[in-house]
Scaffold this motif. Structure first.
Motif, short mmCIF file in Angstrom:
data_model
loop_
_atom_site.label_atom_id
_atom_site.label_comp_id
_atom_site.label_asym_id
_atom_site.label_seq_id
_atom_site.Cartn_x
_atom_site.Cartn_y
_atom_site.Cartn_z
N ASP A 282 0.86 -1.18 0.00
CA ASP A 282 0.00 0.00 0.00
C ASP A 282 0.91 1.25 0.00
OD1 ASP A 282 -2.97 1.00 1.31
OD2 ASP A 282 -1.22 2.30 1.58
N ALA A 283 0.76 2.09 -1.03
CA ALA A 283 1.70 3.20 -1.22
C ALA A 283 1.71 4.16 -0.03
CB ALA A 283 1.36 3.94 -2.51
N ASP A 284 0.55 4.48 0.52
CA ASP A 284 0.52 5.43 1.64
C ASP A 284 1.15 4.82 2.88
OD1 ASP A 284 -0.74 7.25 0.07
OD2 ASP A 284 -2.76 6.63 0.67
N LYS A 285 0.79 3.55 3.11
CA LYS A 285 1.34 2.87 4.28
C LYS A 285 2.86 2.75 4.15
CE LYS A 285 -1.54 -0.59 5.67
NZ LYS A 285 -1.90 -2.04 5.75
N PHE A 286 3.31 2.50 2.91
CA PHE A 286 4.75 2.36 2.65
C PHE A 286 5.48 3.64 3.06
CE2 PHE A 286 8.62 2.55 0.17
CZ PHE A 286 9.13 1.27 0.29
N THR A 287 4.93 4.77 2.66
CA THR A 287 5.57 6.03 2.99
C THR A 287 5.52 6.28 4.50
OG1 THR A 287 5.16 6.93 0.81
CG2 THR A 287 5.54 8.54 2.54
N ALA A 288 4.40 5.91 5.12
CA ALA A 288 4.30 6.11 6.57
C ALA A 288 5.32 5.23 7.30
CB ALA A 288 2.88 5.79 7.03
N LEU A 289 5.46 3.98 6.86
CA LEU A 289 6.36 3.03 7.52
C LEU A 289 7.83 3.37 7.33
CD1 LEU A 289 5.23 -0.65 6.91
CD2 LEU A 289 6.10 0.32 9.02
N THR A 290 8.17 3.81 6.12
CA THR A 290 9.58 4.09 5.80
C THR A 290 9.92 5.55 6.12
OG1 THR A 290 8.98 4.65 3.54
CG2 THR A 290 9.67 2.39 3.93
N ARG A 291 8.95 6.31 6.52
CA ARG A 291 8.99 7.76 6.78
C ARG A 291 9.28 8.55 5.49
NH1 ARG A 291 11.94 6.56 11.93
NH2 ARG A 291 10.48 6.76 13.65
N TRP A 292 10.23 8.08 4.66
CA TRP A 292 10.64 8.87 3.50
C TRP A 292 10.42 8.16 2.16
CZ3 TRP A 292 16.32 10.48 5.06
CH2 TRP A 292 16.26 11.23 6.24
N GLY A 293 10.15 6.86 2.20
CA GLY A 293 10.22 6.07 0.96
C GLY A 293 9.00 6.20 0.07
N LYS A 294 9.19 5.82 -1.19
CA LYS A 294 8.08 5.76 -2.14
C LYS A 294 8.00 4.34 -2.69
CE LYS A 294 7.35 10.47 -3.62
NZ LYS A 294 7.51 10.88 -2.23
N LEU A 295 6.78 3.82 -2.75
CA LEU A 295 6.61 2.43 -3.17
C LEU A 295 6.95 2.22 -4.65
CD1 LEU A 295 5.64 -0.46 -2.47
CD2 LEU A 295 3.31 0.29 -3.02
N GLY A 296 6.52 3.17 -5.50
CA GLY A 296 6.66 3.00 -6.96
C GLY A 296 8.07 2.59 -7.39
N PRO A 297 9.09 3.37 -7.05
CA PRO A 297 10.45 3.02 -7.47
C PRO A 297 10.92 1.67 -6.93
CG PRO A 297 10.35 5.28 -6.65
CD PRO A 297 9.01 4.68 -6.37
N VAL A 298 10.43 1.30 -5.75
CA VAL A 298 10.82 0.01 -5.19
C VAL A 298 10.23 -1.12 -6.04
CG1 VAL A 298 10.53 -1.53 -3.19
CG2 VAL A 298 11.17 0.87 -2.85
N LEU A 299 8.96 -0.98 -6.40
CA LEU A 299 8.34 -2.02 -7.24
C LEU A 299 9.02 -2.08 -8.61
CD1 LEU A 299 4.52 -1.65 -6.38
CD2 LEU A 299 6.19 -3.27 -5.45
N GLU A 300 9.39 -0.92 -9.13
CA GLU A 300 10.13 -0.91 -10.41
C GLU A 300 11.48 -1.59 -10.25
OE1 GLU A 300 10.38 3.16 -11.80
OE2 GLU A 300 8.22 3.37 -11.48
N GLY A 301 12.11 -1.34 -9.12
CA GLY A 301 13.42 -1.96 -8.86
C GLY A 301 13.31 -3.47 -8.77
N ILE A 302 12.26 -3.92 -8.11
CA ILE A 302 12.05 -5.37 -7.98
C ILE A 302 11.84 -5.98 -9.37
CG2 ILE A 302 10.43 -7.10 -7.11
CD1 ILE A 302 10.06 -5.27 -4.62
N ALA A 303 11.06 -5.26 -10.19
CA ALA A 303 10.81 -5.75 -11.55
C ALA A 303 12.12 -5.79 -12.35
CB ALA A 303 9.77 -4.86 -12.25
N ALA A 304 12.98 -4.80 -12.13
CA ALA A 304 14.26 -4.75 -12.85
C ALA A 304 15.14 -5.94 -12.44
CB ALA A 304 14.98 -3.44 -12.55
N ALA A 305 15.11 -6.27 -11.15
CA ALA A 305 15.91 -7.40 -10.68
C ALA A 305 15.40 -8.69 -11.32
CB ALA A 305 15.85 -7.49 -9.15
#
Ligand code: SAM
Length: 340
Positions: A135-158
């Motif tokens: 969940d993008a909002d929860k992700f930012t709340a949990l990581t304080r600074w992070g954004k979910l989108g680039p992480v999912l793109e990174g996982i896809a790249a791997a």
């Protein structure tokens, strides 16, 4: 100390007879996220001058490989935010097949779009990506600074680069427990194994937060079994996770339970920080300084002797407890110091 038959250094065996074959290296204590269970918001980081250089890290890793280390995992902080880290990854990757069986890393995924191909070229075949929510909002709340989108793109790249991805999710009461089904389904569809981790009492994060966060995984698994066909497997990666096969997706689901099930009896690892401090146990404070032996002009045999002396002090296990009487950290350092 030489092995009489092979004239090679004797392997590292700790006082409890465990062979130490796995080295985790935290290459930096810095991270581009501030996960609420991992770090305080106002973390102060180490001065750059205290860090081992990439060459020093490589030399120490080389000593461990000579002494029988077969697997190295780079972690942090966030390993991929260390400047020029690919240099180290390429140099260690070149050791695969020369004593080292596997080089891998644990990452938050934020830099994978940039590095996935290079990692694959360097010989990295598997990575762990920490992802606690979809969940993008929860992700930012949990990581304080992070954004979910680039992480999912990174996982896809791997994945596109041919690297096997395992998702690690810390199970947090009232935070992501309503998402476990969704994560199992998503990992199943993507072809990723998924591991749930119990939150560990490391480092001060403020107030009674640990107790609020702690979710015993024994309970989670029983609950999941109402909806998923979980069959226990004997699959092991050399780590502490115990794995079940999810009938509906075919993927594996692992549980790391340092609190509800202590797994120290099979511990095969030690943890090196970016300043050259070797922690022989994630959950204990005793540590050995390997930076001084590295910098005081000793030859490789001298450095290896210092490693051996440290392993001789490896404790039996950790003493993690989280309950109403134990809300203080079991160890004062944050997970980001030793990399989990
Ligand atoms: N930045 C990288 C990452 O996010 O994977 C590597 C370092 S991070 C400290 C390694 C792992 O430790 C992550 O999966 C993180 O969720 C986990 N972690 C951090 N603090 C923890 C805690 N107190 N209890 C359990 N797991 C924790």
């Amino acid at each position: 100390m030489l092995d009489a038959v092979h004239q090679a250094p004797a392997p590292l065996i700790d006082p409890f007879g465990r062979a130490i074959t796995y080295l985790r290296i935290s290459v930096t204590d810095r991270c581009d996220f501030r996960c609420v269970y991992c770090m305080a918001e106002d973390m102060s980081f180490l001065p750059k001058a205290d860090l081992l250089t990439l060459e020093e890290l490589e030399r120490l890793a080389g000593s461990f490989i000579t002494l029988g280390t077969r697997k190295i995992r780079l972690t942090g902080g966030e390993p991929l935010v260390r400047r020029n880290v690919m240099q180290l990854i390429e140099r260690l990757g070149a050791q695969i097949g020369q004593g080292l069986d596997e080089l891998t890393l644990t990452t938050n995924g934020s830099q994978l779009v940039k590095y996935a191909e290079g990692l694959a070229k360097a010989g990295v075949k598997r990575i762990n990506v920490s992802l606690d929510t979809l969940d993008a909002d929860k992700f930012t709340a949990l990581t304080r600074w992070g954004k979910l989108g680039p992480v999912l793109e990174g996982i896809a790249a791997a994945k596109a680069a041919g690297i096997a991805v395992k998702i690690n999710a810390v199970a947090l009461k009232g935070v992501n427990e309503d998402e476990f089904d969704r994560m199992i389904a998503w990992c199943g569809a993507e072809g990723f194994d998924l591991v749930f981790i119990e939150v560990m009492p490391m480092g001060e994060i403020g107030g009674e937060m640990r107790l609020d966060q702690y979710l015993p995984l024994s309970r989670v698994r029983t609950d999941l079994m109402d909806r998923w066909t979980l069959t226990e497997t004997d699959y092991r990666t050399g780590g502490p996770a115990r794995y079940w096969r999810v009938g509906e997706t075919g993927q594996r689901l692992g549980f790391i339970t340092p609190l509800t099930h202590n797994f120290c009896e099979s511990c095969n690892r030690v943890r090196l920080t970016c300043t050259g401090t070797l922690y022989m146990c994630l959950g204990q404070e005793d540590a050995a300084d390997l930076r001084a032996p590295l910098r005081d002009g000793r030859d490789d045999a001298g450095v290896q002797q210092a490693v051996r002396a440290a392993i001789a002090r490896k404790p039996k296990g950790h003493d993690f407890i989280i309950d109403r009487d134990h809300t203080a950290p079991a160890v004062p350092r944050h997970m980001s110091v030793t990399g989990g």
